[in-house]
Design an enzyme around this catalytic site. Sequence first.
Site, PDB file in Angstrom:
ATOM      1  N   CYS A 123       0.921  -1.119  -0.124  1.00  0.00           N
ATOM      2  CA  CYS A 123      -0.048  -0.123   0.006  1.00  0.00           C
ATOM      3  C   CYS A 123       0.835   1.261   0.018  1.00  0.00           C
ATOM      4  O   CYS A 123       1.818   1.418   0.895  1.00  0.00           O
ATOM      5  CB  CYS A 123      -0.656  -0.061   1.236  1.00  0.00           C
ATOM      6  SG  CYS A 123      -2.027   1.346   1.261  1.00  0.00           S
ATOM      7  N   ASN A 133       1.306  -4.562  -6.519  1.00  0.00           N
ATOM      8  CA  ASN A 133       0.389  -3.600  -5.600  1.00  0.00           C
ATOM      9  C   ASN A 133       0.264  -2.254  -6.378  1.00  0.00           C
ATOM     10  O   ASN A 133       0.924  -1.952  -7.455  1.00  0.00           O
ATOM     11  CB  ASN A 133       0.769  -3.390  -4.235  1.00  0.00           C
ATOM     12  CG  ASN A 133      -0.314  -3.064  -3.356  1.00  0.00           C
ATOM     13  OD1 ASN A 133      -1.084  -2.413  -3.599  1.00  0.00           O
ATOM     14  ND2 ASN A 133      -0.362  -3.986  -2.092  1.00  0.00           N
ATOM     15  N   CYS A 170       7.946   8.198 -39.569  1.00  0.00           N
ATOM     16  CA  CYS A 170       9.429   7.816 -39.853  1.00  0.00           C
ATOM     17  C   CYS A 170      10.214   8.973 -40.376  1.00  0.00           C
ATOM     18  O   CYS A 170      11.337   9.039 -39.981  1.00  0.00           O
ATOM     19  CB  CYS A 170       9.209   6.641 -41.125  1.00  0.00           C
ATOM     20  SG  CYS A 170      10.676   5.950 -41.425  1.00  0.00           S
ATOM     21  N   CYS A 191      15.521   1.096 -43.795  1.00  0.00           N
ATOM     22  CA  CYS A 191      14.421   0.348 -42.882  1.00  0.00           C
ATOM     23  C   CYS A 191      15.296  -0.142 -41.731  1.00  0.00           C
ATOM     24  O   CYS A 191      16.041  -1.340 -42.110  1.00  0.00           O
ATOM     25  CB  CYS A 191      13.305  -0.320 -43.342  1.00  0.00           C
ATOM     26  SG  CYS A 191      12.085  -1.183 -42.275  1.00  0.00           S
ATOM     27  N   CYS A 248       6.103   2.547 -37.899  1.00  0.00           N
ATOM     28  CA  CYS A 248       5.018   2.765 -39.063  1.00  0.00           C
ATOM     29  C   CYS A 248       3.734   1.702 -38.658  1.00  0.00           C
ATOM     30  O   CYS A 248       2.743   2.125 -38.756  1.00  0.00           O
ATOM     31  CB  CYS A 248       5.613   2.490 -40.219  1.00  0.00           C
ATOM     32  SG  CYS A 248       6.614   0.866 -40.682  1.00  0.00           S
TER      33      CYS A 248
END
Length: 424
Positions: free
Chosen positions: A137, A202, A355, A382, A388
């Site tokens: 908690c 938690n 891109c 790439c 993309c």
Amino acid sequence: MADLSTEFAGIKSPNPFWLASAPPTDKQYNVERAFEAGWGGVVWKTLGEDPAAVNVSSRYSATYDGFGNVAGFNNIELITDRTLEVNLREIEAVKKSWPDRALVVSLMVPCEEESWKKIVKQVEQTGADGLELNFGCPHGMPERGMGAAVGQVPEYVEMVTRWCKQYSTLPVIVKLTPNITDIRFSARAAHRGNADAVSLINTINSITGIDLDNMVARPIVDGKSTHGGYCGPAVKPIALNMVSEIARDPETKGLPISGIGGISNWRDAAEFISLGAGCVQVCTAAMIYGFRIVSEMKDGLSRWMDSKGYETLTDFQGLAIANTTDWKYLNMNYKVVASIDDEKCIGCGRCYIGCEDTSHQAIKAIAQTDGSNKFEVIEAECVGCNLCQITCPVENCITMVKQDSDKPYMNWTQDPRNPYRDAG
């Protein structure tokens, strides 16, 4: 049909879906309605010493996705605000009425041996199936030396866990706080203290937003606010990572894990189980949509297991762990390249913008005679980053295609470009 029954840390339940310790499990009325709806177990809202905690008003706030659905849920509610005697009496009554369901009791008392000794023995007399030690908690209770104040100190985690194992014969589950640098240290401490299992995560320290007209965070209590505990779908990625860290840590290997954090449907549950969880706990989804969501969860998980040929939960439990590793062991010679399906492309240009502006300029826009644009991937540029594909609004319009390579597996520890690569 798939068998959803589970035995977690020696605790049996008809299915792996448990309600987490929270407002949905704060009284007999709620818990019995949950069992009637089909939940396999509950963790009773955290009990403490008398006098009971006093809560404030209001207590909740939220963040929302683009469709108006709750993405993250924040609360500043404390542990039970009902007397210990009333809670214990109701726990005993529920267990007698529902002997086939898992009933675990969450506990939080001062970090003193006598306090833990007394309360675990009181809970044991109710007939409950197990204990969950609330070391997570993040609000209200740490100021009193409890909750996350214990969970953030591994030595305290181990010490209190040992006390509970010494004074109770019930299975002990240690609920871990995510508000820590490395979750493995707490899990290891619980393991050293002979915990039967851990549960995580938690809630996370959070402020969900600011009322800019009044310059106060939400939820608002008489013009003031404070940080609360964040849960719901937004925390699921964090929870999955922390579960996997414990599941693949050699020092906690085999330690049962109850997965918590943003579980809203059967797929979420399956993901946690695939990373080693033996059961899952749900809170926010039940609070937003009600107890009946468990029917869809059970049905969806069962149907998916049937489609995959999994007869029991253990058939796929932990299967994703072997495929989860450290970054340095990933294959540096593996490569994918984006491919755009012209038939599905709607010409929105989101892939190109992403891109071009923020990635690798690997997509070109080709003007068409009708004034529209066609988009093409420049394969040589790439790097297969997936941006993309992520930004594209059309499902399966952009795919990442594996490139043939005659290069063998090579990780970063072996890569000659790494000046700190491991010797030999």
